[in-house]
Write a protein that holds these residues in place. Structure first.
Motif, PDB file in Angstrom:
ATOM      1  N   ASP A 210       6.794   0.440   6.052  1.00 10.40           N
ATOM      2  CA  ASP A 210       5.363   0.445   7.206  1.00 10.40           C
ATOM      3  C   ASP A 210       5.528   1.823   7.792  1.00 10.40           C
ATOM      4  OD1 ASP A 210       3.496  -0.827   8.405  1.00 10.40           O
ATOM      5  OD2 ASP A 210       4.995  -0.934  10.494  1.00 10.40           O
TER       6      ASP A 210
ATOM      7  N   ARG B  52      -3.251   6.257   6.651  1.00  7.67           N
ATOM      8  CA  ARG B  52      -2.489   5.317   7.465  1.00  7.67           C
ATOM      9  C   ARG B  52      -1.689   6.230   8.570  1.00  7.67           C
ATOM     10  NH1 ARG B  52       2.327   1.636   5.180  1.00  7.67           N
ATOM     11  NH2 ARG B  52       3.480   3.832   5.432  1.00  7.67           N
TER      12      ARG B  52
ATOM     13  N   ARG C 227      -3.770  -1.113   2.654  1.00  2.00           N
ATOM     14  CA  ARG C 227      -4.820  -0.400   3.366  1.00  2.00           C
ATOM     15  C   ARG C 227      -5.403  -1.130   4.628  1.00  2.00           C
ATOM     16  NH1 ARG C 227      -8.270   3.777   2.034  1.00  2.00           N
ATOM     17  NH2 ARG C 227      -7.903   3.445  -0.112  1.00  2.00           N
ATOM     18  N   GLY C 228      -4.564  -2.256   4.758  1.00  2.00           N
ATOM     19  CA  GLY C 228      -4.722  -3.368   5.875  1.00  2.00           C
ATOM     20  C   GLY C 228      -5.633  -4.288   5.781  1.00  2.00           C
TER      21      GLY C 228
ATOM     22  N   ARG D 275      -3.128  -0.062   9.847  1.00  2.00           N
ATOM     23  CA  ARG D 275      -1.732  -0.324   9.406  1.00  2.00           C
ATOM     24  C   ARG D 275      -1.862  -1.243   8.223  1.00  2.00           C
ATOM     25  NH1 ARG D 275       2.417  -2.259  14.169  1.00  2.00           N
ATOM     26  NH2 ARG D 275       3.724  -1.778  12.311  1.00  2.00           N
ATOM     27  N   SER D 276      -0.829  -1.211   7.494  1.00  2.00           N
ATOM     28  CA  SER D 276      -0.692  -1.859   6.253  1.00  2.00           C
ATOM     29  C   SER D 276      -0.518  -3.365   6.671  1.00  2.00           C
ATOM     30  CB  SER D 276       0.472  -1.517   5.142  1.00  2.00           C
ATOM     31  OG  SER D 276       0.231  -0.161   5.075  1.00  2.00           O
TER      32      SER D 276
END
Length: 282
Positions: free
Chosen positions: A239, A193, A277-278, A199-200
């Motif tokens: 984040d 990331r 992991r998004g 982006r998560s």
């Protein structure tokens, strides 16, 4: 094993009402409800543990009848019954293993005792839960509390308020953070990331941020301590902070243990890592 004797002040029909109430929990917890009906629903309940089991059984049966008699929406009744069923079966299992419950939960049981009041709070928490998947963990909370004398009834009520606020997704995050085998996965996800690969998912970050605001998650330090994000240089939302540093606080670990999320399946933890992991979580 000593069977429970009928409560001296039991009204005629109590056994029928507790059977009907607990059986309704089968819609939420499946066969556990049937086992609980067998333990609580007869003219003499069958919890193990002699006098200790008698005290706990009286509290469980009495609270069940009281809840059955209250005016609850059908869905609320089913979820409260599911939590009661889980608590009953878990308590009986531990009694049969020879574990000793806390004295204030097994001696001098009355409808206005601390044990009965905490059980009422537990059933209310289950009844008001919007997420059916939380119900078994709410039942486990009471079962584990019944064998932990270090937690005062007042503190138990505070923990219940926290449990009431927790979503199932947050329980899943706590189960992930409480399992050391997932640390490497979080390190890898955080590194990827930071490289800008993804982006998560916003929902899992919101869950983790709220856990932090509730004092259940903090930032792990080199000396093993866990501090609030405001106490670290890069503090803020998860984040931006390194995910591998997320740790359960002392209170967070206690909630984790009481609700029994250590037994949550690895599929659920994998879903949490996927969210970081998004990937979209379910």
């Amino acid at each position: 094993m000593n069977d429970l004797v009928p409560r001296s002040n039991a009204r005629e029909g109590d056994s029928d009402r507790i059977r009907a109430f607990v059986a309704g929990g089968g819609k939420v917890v499946g066969g556990v409800a049937g086992a609980a009906v067998g333990l609580l629903g007869g003219p003499a309940a069958a919890l193990a543990g002699g006098a200790a089991g008698a005290g706990l059984g009286e509290i469980l049966a009495s609270a069940g009848v009281e809840f059955y008699d209250r005016v609850l929406a059908p869905r609320q009744s089913v979820r409260a019954a599911g939590a009661l069923a889980v608590a009953t079966v878990e308590i009986d299992h531990r009694l049969r293993e020879g574990q000793r419950p806390r004295r204030d939960f097994s001696e001098g049981a009355t409808d206005d005792s601390d044990a009965a009041e905490v059980l009422e709070g537990t059933l209310i928490t289950a009844a008001n839960s919007y997420e059916q998947r939380k119900v078994p963990y709410i039942g486990r909370f009471y079962a584990n509390l019944a064998f932990n004398p270090a937690i005062s009834p007042s503190y138990a009520n505070l923990l219940l308020k926290l449990l009431d606020r927790l979503t199932y997704g947050q329980l899943r995050v706590m189960a992930t953070l409480g399992n050391s085998r997932y640390l490497d996965a979080l390190i890898q996800v955080g590194a990827e990331r930071n490289e800008g690969t993804f982006r998560s998912a916003p929902d899992v970050i919101a869950e983790l941020d709220e856990l932090t605001a509730m004092g259940l998650v903090g930032v792990g330090q080199a000396d093993g301590s866990v501090v609030q994000p405001a106490g670290v240089f890069e503090g803020g939302s998860w984040d931006r902070m390194d995910l591998y540093r997320a740790r359960l606080t002392t209170t967070g670990q206690l909630v984790h243990d009481l609700v029994g999320v250590a037994d949550m399946s690895d599929d659920e933890r994998d879903a949490t890592v996927g969210g970081f992991r998004g990937e979209r979580s379910s």
